[in-house]
Design a protein around this motif. Structure first.
Motif, PDB file in Angstrom:
ATOM      1  N   ARG A 102       0.838  -1.209   0.000  1.00  0.00           N
ATOM      2  CA  ARG A 102       0.000   0.000   0.000  1.00  0.00           C
ATOM      3  C   ARG A 102       0.869   1.253   0.000  1.00  0.00           C
ATOM      4  O   ARG A 102       0.603   2.207  -0.747  1.00  0.00           O
ATOM      5  N   HIS A 103       1.910   1.259   0.807  1.00  0.00           N
ATOM      6  CA  HIS A 103       2.802   2.418   0.896  1.00  0.00           C
ATOM      7  C   HIS A 103       3.450   2.711  -0.453  1.00  0.00           C
ATOM      8  O   HIS A 103       3.498   3.866  -0.887  1.00  0.00           O
ATOM      9  N   ALA A 159       2.362   1.815  -3.391  1.00  0.00           N
ATOM     10  CA  ALA A 159       1.378   2.084  -4.432  1.00  0.00           C
ATOM     11  C   ALA A 159       0.966   3.549  -4.463  1.00  0.00           C
ATOM     12  O   ALA A 159       0.445   4.022  -5.467  1.00  0.00           O
ATOM     13  N   ARG A 160       1.224   4.279  -3.392  1.00  0.00           N
ATOM     14  CA  ARG A 160       0.790   5.678  -3.311  1.00  0.00           C
ATOM     15  C   ARG A 160       1.635   6.623  -4.149  1.00  0.00           C
ATOM     16  O   ARG A 160       1.196   7.715  -4.470  1.00  0.00           O
TER      17      ARG A 160
END
Length: 57
Positions: A41-42, A44-45
């Motif tokens: 998630r980190h 992908a930002r």
């Protein structure tokens, strides 16, 4: 129109996507991340984070 949308479930796409995902997981493990989901998630930002993780920037 929906039949014109390419599917990732056919042909060699599933194997290619699994390969990319395994590469990402392996890179996160080598970087010492213990929570893979949070690491994904980190990264992908921001499009530059995965490149930095791989040492490409």
């Amino acid at each position: 129109m929906p039949e014109e949308i390419p599917q990732l479930r056919t042909g060699s796409a599933p194997r290619a996507m699994a390969t990319w995902r395994n590469l990402a997981i392996g890179a996160l493990r080598l970087a010492g991340k213990s929570n893979i989901a949070a690491g994904l998630r980190h990264n992908a930002r921001d499009a530059n984070r995965p490149l930095t993780l791989l040492g490409l920037t």
